[in-house]
Design an enzyme around this catalytic site. Structure first.
Site, PDB file in Angstrom:
ATOM      1  N   HIS A  41       0.866  -1.189   0.000  1.00 41.07           N
ATOM      2  CA  HIS A  41       0.000   0.000   0.000  1.00 41.07           C
ATOM      3  C   HIS A  41       0.897   1.232   0.000  1.00 41.07           C
ATOM      4  CE1 HIS A  41      -3.115   2.826   0.991  1.00 41.07           C
ATOM      5  NE2 HIS A  41      -4.027   1.892   1.161  1.00 41.07           N
ATOM      6  N   GLY A  42       0.659   2.123  -0.939  1.00 45.64           N
ATOM      7  CA  GLY A  42       1.536   3.276  -1.089  1.00 45.64           C
ATOM      8  C   GLY A  42       1.055   4.539  -0.416  1.00 45.64           C
ATOM      9  N   ASP A  43      -0.040   4.476   0.327  1.00 48.81           N
ATOM     10  CA  ASP A  43      -0.584   5.698   0.939  1.00 48.81           C
ATOM     11  C   ASP A  43      -1.176   5.378   2.305  1.00 48.81           C
ATOM     12  OD1 ASP A  43      -1.219   8.378   1.096  1.00 48.81           O
ATOM     13  OD2 ASP A  43      -3.142   8.152   0.076  1.00 48.81           O
ATOM     14  N   LEU A  44      -0.376   4.739   3.161  1.00 47.80           N
ATOM     15  CA  LEU A  44      -0.881   4.312   4.473  1.00 47.80           C
ATOM     16  C   LEU A  44      -0.714   5.395   5.532  1.00 47.80           C
ATOM     17  CD1 LEU A  44      -0.010   0.530   5.022  1.00 47.80           C
ATOM     18  CD2 LEU A  44      -2.243   1.629   4.899  1.00 47.80           C
ATOM     19  N   ASN A  48      -6.157   6.360   6.445  1.00 46.27           N
ATOM     20  CA  ASN A  48      -6.477   5.204   5.618  1.00 46.27           C
ATOM     21  C   ASN A  48      -6.406   3.889   6.395  1.00 46.27           C
ATOM     22  OD1 ASN A  48      -7.138   6.419   3.222  1.00 46.27           O
ATOM     23  ND2 ASN A  48      -5.071   6.346   2.380  1.00 46.27           N
TER      24      ASN A  48
END
Length: 231
Positions: A41-44, A48
């Site tokens: 996951h690139g936007d934790l 989120n």
């Protein structure tokens, strides 16, 4: 609905007793994604990550004490539940919280070669082989203009050894900061890293920061070691 009401943003747990559990499970899940699933996951950011509370299991009553015929009304059930608790019978423990990662629109999936490179570099960091870290990055960097490869590897070794010597307790070693310094050292020596490789490192930095905000003693290195041993 009820499900939405039981879900809370992870930042609201900074003062809760179960924050250590949440930090451990969250980081373990991320490490599994990183090393076993190759789907990061690139936007934790905290917004989120949600926490869900499954409903507790219904109380179990000894049939000899509470015949089914006596459970026909809600009032009678409530009264007998109170009596059951007064007798000292332990209530079933509540189910643990469940983590939900949202907004997986930004993900990093490394190629097989890049994934192998990342695992090898991370394993060398865990084994305190800083010079090898430098060598691996140089050998597998797609575009690098390093003018002094040996100096780069030596400085990488100093960086790794200093991180371990400064933090005698491994739980105090901040892997995210160490990996950030690896990126900075590579920049200064004109070693260009693949963008997916860099994104993966930044994801580790973010998740460790979230985990340590919940539990300052979170040892992401130990979690990573267990994952590496399973490979």
């Amino acid at each position: 609905n009820n499900t939405e009401e039981r879900e809370l943003i992870i930042s609201s747990f900074l003062s809760k007793d179960n924050r250590k559990y949440i930090a451990q499970v969250g980081c373990s899940t991320f490490i599994k994604m990183l090393f076993e699933d190759n789907f990061t996951h690139g936007d934790l950011h905290p917004g989120n990550i949600l926490i869900s509370f499954p409903p507790p299991p219904p109380p179990s009553f000894p049939m000899s004490t509470f015949p089914l015929l006596l459970l026909s009304s809600w009032l009678d059930s409530t009264r007998r539940l109170f009596q059951h608790q007064q007798l000292g019978s332990p209530s079933p423990p509540p189910p643990p919280p469940r983590l939900t990662f949202l907004d997986a629109g930004i993900v990093t999936e490394l190629s097989r070669d890049d994934w192998t490179n990342f695992v090898d570099v991370f394993r060398a960091v865990v084994q305190r082989q800083g010079y090898k870290v430098g060598q691996l990055i140089l050998e597998r960097s797609p575009h690098q203009e390093c003018r002094n490869p040996d100096l780069y590897a030596q400085e990488m070794d100093l960086l790794v050894q200093r991180a371990y010597q400064t933090n005698i307790q491994l739980s105090k070693l901040q892997v995210g900061i160490l990996l950030t310094e690896v990126l900075d050292l590579s920049r200064r020596h004109h070693v260009k890293l693949d963008s997916a490789f860099t994104s993966t490192i930044l994801a580790v930095v973010i998740i460790e920061g979230i985990g340590r905000s919940l539990d300052p003693n979170l040892d992401i290195l130990q979690i990573a070691c267990k994952a590496l041993m399973r490979l």
